[in-house]
Every structure is written in structure tokens, then in C-alpha cells.
Design a protein around this motif. Structure first.
Motif, PDB file in Angstrom:
ATOM      1  N   MET A  22    -101.897 -35.558 -25.145  1.00  0.00           N
ATOM      2  CA  MET A  22    -102.811 -34.704 -25.903  1.00  0.00           C
ATOM      3  C   MET A  22    -103.821 -33.977 -25.014  1.00  0.00           C
ATOM      4  N   SER A  23    -103.971 -34.425 -23.761  1.00  0.00           N
ATOM      5  CA  SER A  23    -104.844 -33.713 -22.828  1.00  0.00           C
ATOM      6  C   SER A  23    -104.039 -32.868 -21.838  1.00  0.00           C
ATOM      7  N   SER A  24    -102.730 -32.792 -22.060  1.00  0.00           N
ATOM      8  CA  SER A  24    -101.851 -32.079 -21.134  1.00  0.00           C
ATOM      9  C   SER A  24    -102.157 -30.581 -21.113  1.00  0.00           C
ATOM     10  N   PRO A  25    -102.075 -29.956 -19.948  1.00  0.00           N
ATOM     11  CA  PRO A  25    -102.239 -28.499 -19.880  1.00  0.00           C
ATOM     12  C   PRO A  25    -101.105 -27.743 -20.555  1.00  0.00           C
ATOM     13  N   LEU A  26    -100.059 -28.461 -20.980  1.00  0.00           N
ATOM     14  CA  LEU A  26     -98.940 -27.807 -21.663  1.00  0.00           C
ATOM     15  C   LEU A  26     -99.262 -27.484 -23.118  1.00  0.00           C
ATOM     16  N   GLY A  27    -100.393 -27.971 -23.618  1.00  0.00           N
ATOM     17  CA  GLY A  27    -100.849 -27.560 -24.946  1.00  0.00           C
ATOM     18  C   GLY A  27    -100.144 -28.207 -26.113  1.00  0.00           C
ATOM     19  N   VAL A  28     -99.832 -29.490 -25.992  1.00  0.00           N
ATOM     20  CA  VAL A  28     -99.216 -30.221 -27.106  1.00  0.00           C
ATOM     21  C   VAL A  28    -100.203 -30.271 -28.277  1.00  0.00           C
ATOM     22  N   ILE A  29     -99.699 -30.093 -29.493  1.00  0.00           N
ATOM     23  CA  ILE A  29    -100.592 -30.105 -30.659  1.00  0.00           C
ATOM     24  C   ILE A  29    -100.284 -31.285 -31.580  1.00  0.00           C
ATOM     25  N   ASN A  30    -101.289 -31.697 -32.328  1.00  0.00           N
ATOM     26  CA  ASN A  30    -101.124 -32.674 -33.404  1.00  0.00           C
ATOM     27  C   ASN A  30    -100.607 -31.889 -34.608  1.00  0.00           C
ATOM     28  N   THR A  31     -99.310 -32.000 -34.862  1.00  0.00           N
ATOM     29  CA  THR A  31     -98.683 -31.149 -35.880  1.00  0.00           C
ATOM     30  C   THR A  31     -99.049 -31.594 -37.301  1.00  0.00           C
ATOM     31  N   PRO A  32     -99.006 -30.655 -38.253  1.00  0.00           N
ATOM     32  CA  PRO A  32     -99.381 -30.996 -39.631  1.00  0.00           C
ATOM     33  C   PRO A  32     -98.406 -31.974 -40.272  1.00  0.00           C
ATOM     34  N   MET A  33     -98.939 -32.754 -41.218  1.00  0.00           N
ATOM     35  CA  MET A  33     -98.118 -33.544 -42.146  1.00  0.00           C
ATOM     36  C   MET A  33     -98.460 -33.091 -43.549  1.00  0.00           C
ATOM     37  N   ILE A  34     -97.448 -32.716 -44.301  1.00  0.00           N
ATOM     38  CA  ILE A  34     -97.703 -32.214 -45.654  1.00  0.00           C
ATOM     39  C   ILE A  34     -96.987 -33.083 -46.678  1.00  0.00           C
ATOM     40  N   PRO A  35     -97.605 -33.281 -47.856  1.00  0.00           N
ATOM     41  CA  PRO A  35     -96.917 -34.005 -48.925  1.00  0.00           C
ATOM     42  C   PRO A  35     -95.740 -33.184 -49.454  1.00  0.00           C
ATOM     43  N   TRP A  36     -94.650 -33.824 -49.684  1.00  0.00           N
ATOM     44  CA  TRP A  36     -93.450 -33.176 -50.243  1.00  0.00           C
ATOM     45  C   TRP A  36     -93.796 -32.454 -51.543  1.00  0.00           C
ATOM     46  N   CYS A  37     -94.718 -33.059 -52.339  1.00  0.00           N
ATOM     47  CA  CYS A  37     -95.063 -32.482 -53.640  1.00  0.00           C
ATOM     48  C   CYS A  37     -95.763 -31.131 -53.516  1.00  0.00           C
ATOM     49  N   GLN A  38     -96.224 -30.781 -52.314  1.00  0.00           N
ATOM     50  CA  GLN A  38     -96.846 -29.472 -52.116  1.00  0.00           C
ATOM     51  C   GLN A  38     -95.833 -28.424 -51.645  1.00  0.00           C
ATOM     52  N   GLN A  57     -94.450 -27.414 -33.388  1.00  0.00           N
ATOM     53  CA  GLN A  57     -94.952 -27.871 -32.092  1.00  0.00           C
ATOM     54  C   GLN A  57     -94.828 -26.776 -31.037  1.00  0.00           C
ATOM     55  N   ARG A  58     -95.644 -26.859 -30.012  1.00  0.00           N
ATOM     56  CA  ARG A  58     -95.514 -25.985 -28.847  1.00  0.00           C
ATOM     57  C   ARG A  58     -94.085 -26.079 -28.315  1.00  0.00           C
ATOM     58  N   THR A  59     -93.454 -24.986 -28.028  1.00  0.00           N
ATOM     59  CA  THR A  59     -92.037 -24.839 -27.632  1.00  0.00           C
ATOM     60  C   THR A  59     -91.084 -25.159 -28.778  1.00  0.00           C
ATOM     61  N   GLY A  60     -91.600 -25.366 -29.981  1.00  0.00           N
ATOM     62  CA  GLY A  60     -90.733 -25.446 -31.156  1.00  0.00           C
ATOM     63  C   GLY A  60     -90.114 -26.777 -31.469  1.00  0.00           C
ATOM     64  N   ARG A  65     -93.690 -33.312 -26.082  1.00  0.00           N
ATOM     65  CA  ARG A  65     -94.498 -34.525 -25.971  1.00  0.00           C
ATOM     66  C   ARG A  65     -94.025 -35.376 -24.789  1.00  0.00           C
ATOM     67  N   GLY A  66     -92.733 -35.677 -24.777  1.00  0.00           N
ATOM     68  CA  GLY A  66     -92.190 -36.492 -23.704  1.00  0.00           C
ATOM     69  C   GLY A  66     -92.248 -35.788 -22.365  1.00  0.00           C
ATOM     70  N   VAL A  67     -91.970 -34.485 -22.373  1.00  0.00           N
ATOM     71  CA  VAL A  67     -92.008 -33.695 -21.140  1.00  0.00           C
ATOM     72  C   VAL A  67     -93.414 -33.695 -20.540  1.00  0.00           C
ATOM     73  N   ALA A  68     -94.423 -33.582 -21.403  1.00  0.00           N
ATOM     74  CA  ALA A  68     -95.805 -33.585 -20.907  1.00  0.00           C
ATOM     75  C   ALA A  68     -96.112 -34.880 -20.161  1.00  0.00           C
ATOM     76  N   ASN A  69     -95.642 -35.998 -20.679  1.00  0.00           N
ATOM     77  CA  ASN A  69     -95.888 -37.275 -20.019  1.00  0.00           C
ATOM     78  C   ASN A  69     -95.038 -37.414 -18.761  1.00  0.00           C
ATOM     79  N   GLN A  70     -93.789 -36.960 -18.821  1.00  0.00           N
ATOM     80  CA  GLN A  70     -92.913 -37.010 -17.644  1.00  0.00           C
ATOM     81  C   GLN A  70     -93.492 -36.221 -16.465  1.00  0.00           C
ATOM     82  N   PHE A  71     -93.840 -34.971 -16.713  1.00  0.00           N
ATOM     83  CA  PHE A  71     -94.294 -34.102 -15.624  1.00  0.00           C
ATOM     84  C   PHE A  71     -95.651 -34.540 -15.073  1.00  0.00           C
ATOM     85  N   SER A  72     -96.463 -35.187 -15.905  1.00  0.00           N
ATOM     86  CA  SER A  72     -97.755 -35.662 -15.417  1.00  0.00           C
ATOM     87  C   SER A  72     -97.587 -36.759 -14.377  1.00  0.00           C
ATOM     88  N   ARG A  73     -96.429 -37.394 -14.354  1.00  0.00           N
ATOM     89  CA  ARG A  73     -96.173 -38.521 -13.464  1.00  0.00           C
ATOM     90  C   ARG A  73     -95.186 -38.179 -12.352  1.00  0.00           C
TER      91      ARG A  73
END
Length: 323
Positions: A22-38, A57-60, A65-73
């Protein structure tokens, strides 16, 4: 990847990975969760469903998410090779450009050509081969090209990064009864399942969903070991040549069952989601397809989470789906 067992995946490791993601410079976002009823989506069972929109999500897709952690290491400016049908390759290429790394993506010939063009636009080389030859091509690049292999699903750092999605789910639905996740090599399913179970949700039932023609994890459960197969499906992102060893171990621990959907059910899911205003690729629609076709048992009155894992589908591909 060196030998890593499921014991290495701890809650502390996943929390640390989430901070990294979530602090990655790749810009990962906390994606929305919506109720099915909406939404205008049909639902034949009386239950409460939330949909996690990783197609936004960023890059679709969730892969970033995994790539951000991989490349950071990994060291900056490295020379990496991977194998991917598209989504991991897109995130890998995006990260390679950001970190000044050289990269090559080995893609199955069955993957849409538009995805290869997109990956190449980031300055990363693409080699298209038959699905059964992907690992051989990667090994050749490692041996002859002095490249480092970054695995697209069987990697501890990757799985830990994907687990951030499971932690986000619990912030909206703290104790879900059922969570439904697509499964290809198993990296996402393993990460989400580990995050939910290690967070104390012992009663949550987690289901993986695979295409009938690319059921490597399903068959691995049957044979009690990771298997390889000549996987074929319209959901190319869920059709790697094998189940991952670490994902398999984690799924054995934390996943209730793997269920299968047909390519026709996936096509219908893509169309139903599109009519409801949600652009989701075939691989990203598998969990929804399982719910829509009553493949998940005992949902009446339950709190359910469905992951829409990616939205990288072109206009040319959408033309192949029913209205």
C-alpha cells in the motif's frame, strides 16, 4: 524459487507485506467493495453478497499487489523473465519500467495478441510459445540469457502481496461465511485464504474456482500433489501449465474446495457483468460464474464475498461474448 513451506506464511509476514504494497510507488489502491443488492445482477439465493472490484485496480487486476511486494525485495535494474497470459505480465512490465529493470514475458500462444502489444509498450520483450513449452522457454532465458526468474504465482513475496486483498475484505466484512476466489496457479487464492484464516476467521469457507479445461489445482487436490496439464480455457489467465507448489500447500490448509465452471458459464458471466456496467475479463469472472450457476453450497442467509479479479478485456474480445 527456493524451497519455501506454508509455515513461512505468518500473519506478521502478511501484515508487513500489506504495508509494503500500500506504500508502493506503483500506486496500488484499496479497491471498492459493493453490495450485490446495489447492482442489477440477478441472484437466485437469499444471501448477502459483497463484490470486490479488483477490475478497478491499477493495471486492471489484482496482480499489481504481488508484483509490488516482489519488486520491493529485488535489486533495481535487474534483468528478469517471467511467464504470463497477460495480467501478471502487464503488472511486471509496468513495474519493470518504473524500477528501471529489463524484462521478458513468456506468453502462451492462446493469449490475446492485444495483451502482448500492451506489455511490449512498456519496453518489455514478449516471446509467445505453446502453453506446454512456457517453462522450457523460461529456463532457456535463465540459463542462456543470465536472467532472474520471477514466478507469476509460485512465489512467497507474490503470495504475501496478494494477501493484502484478503485483509481489505475483512475490513468491510469482518467475519464472512463464504469467500469465492478465482484460481489459476493459485497465488491469489492462497494469499487471500491465508490472510482470512490467519486473521482468525476459522469458520469462513473459502472456495477456489477454476475452468473445467484448466483445472490444475482441482486435480492437484485429487492427486494430493501439484500437477501439470495442457490447460485450455477462454479464461487464459486461469490456464497456467501447473499449480504452484506453495499455493497448493496453502490451499490444502485453508481452502474448503475447488469448484469448476465451464467456458460457456464464464462467457455468460462476462456478459451478465457487462450488462450490469462491470467490465470484467473471463478469468476475472470465474468466481461470479460459480455463484451465478449455484456451484457454491449452503449460501442461504450467509455473508458472501465474491472477488472480481481483473478487467483487462479488449473490445475485440468482448465481441465474442453473447449479448
Amino acid at each position: 524459487m527456493g524451497e519455501v513451506s506454508a509455515d513461512a506464511v505468518t500473519l506478521d509476514l502478511l501484515r508487513e507485506a500489506r504495508e509494503t504494497v500500500m506504500s508502493s510507488p506503483l500506486g496500488v489502491i484499496n479497491t471498492p467493495m459493493i453490495p450485490w443488492c446495489q447492482t442489477t445482477l440477478p441472484l437466485s439465493v437469499d444471501c448477502s453478497v459483497h463484490i470486490k472490484l479488483e477490475n478497478m485496480q491499477r493495471t486492471g487486476s489484482f496482480k499489481i499487489r504481488g508484483v509490488a511486494n516482489q519488486f520491493s525485495r529485488r535489486p533495481r535494474g535487474g534483468h528478469f523473465v517471467t511467464m504470463s497470459a497477460g495480467n501478471y505480465g502487464k503488472s511486471f512490465a509496468y513495474a519493470s519500467k518504473h524500477y528501471g529493470s529489463k524484462g521478458k514475458v513468456v506468453m502462451p500462444e492462446t493469449a490475446p495478441a492485444s495483451r502482448a502489444v500492451l506489455i511490449q509498450s512498456f519496453g518489455v520483450e514478449v516471446e509467445r510459445v505453446p502453453t506446454s513449452s512456457m517453462m522450457s522457454a523460461v529456463n532457456r532465458c535463465v540459463q542462456d540469457g543470465n536472467m532472474t526468474f520471477l514466478h507469476s504465482y509460485d512465489d512467497l513475496d507474490l503470495i504475501a502481496g496478494h494477501a493484502s486483498l484478503g485483509m481489505e475484505v475483512l475490513e468491510v466484512v469482518p467475519e464472512p461465511d463464504v469467500v469465492v476466489v478465482c484460481c489459476g496457479g493459485g497465488g491469489l487464492l492462497a494469499g487471500v485464504a491465508a490472510a482470512i484464516k490467519l486473521s482468525g476467521c476459522n469458520k469462513t469457507r473459502i472456495y477456489g474456482v477454476e475452468p473445467e479445461g484448466a483445472c490444475t489445482m482441482y486435480q492437484s487436490f485429487v492427486e494430493k500433489k501439484p500437477v501439470w496439464m495442457d490447460a485450455k480455457s477462454i479464461a487464459s489467465g486461469l490456464a497456467p501449465p501447473s499449480a504452484g507448489k506453495l499455493p497448493f500447500e496453502l490451499c490444502q490448509l485453508y481452502v474448503e474446495r475447488i469448484v469448476l465452471v465451464s467456458d460457456d458459464e464464464i462467457k455468460a458471466a462476462v456478459s451478465a457483468l457487462y450488462r450490469a456496467g462491470l467490465v470484467v475479463e473471463p478469468a476475472g469472472s470465474a468466481a461470479f460464474a460459480a455463484l451465478a450457476n449455484n456451484k457454491i453450497p449452503d449460501l442461504e442467509g450467509k455473508k458472501v464475498v465474491c472477488i472480481l479479479s481483473g478487467g483487462n478485456v479488449g473490445k475485440d474480445e468482448l465481441n465474442n461474448f453473447p449479448d
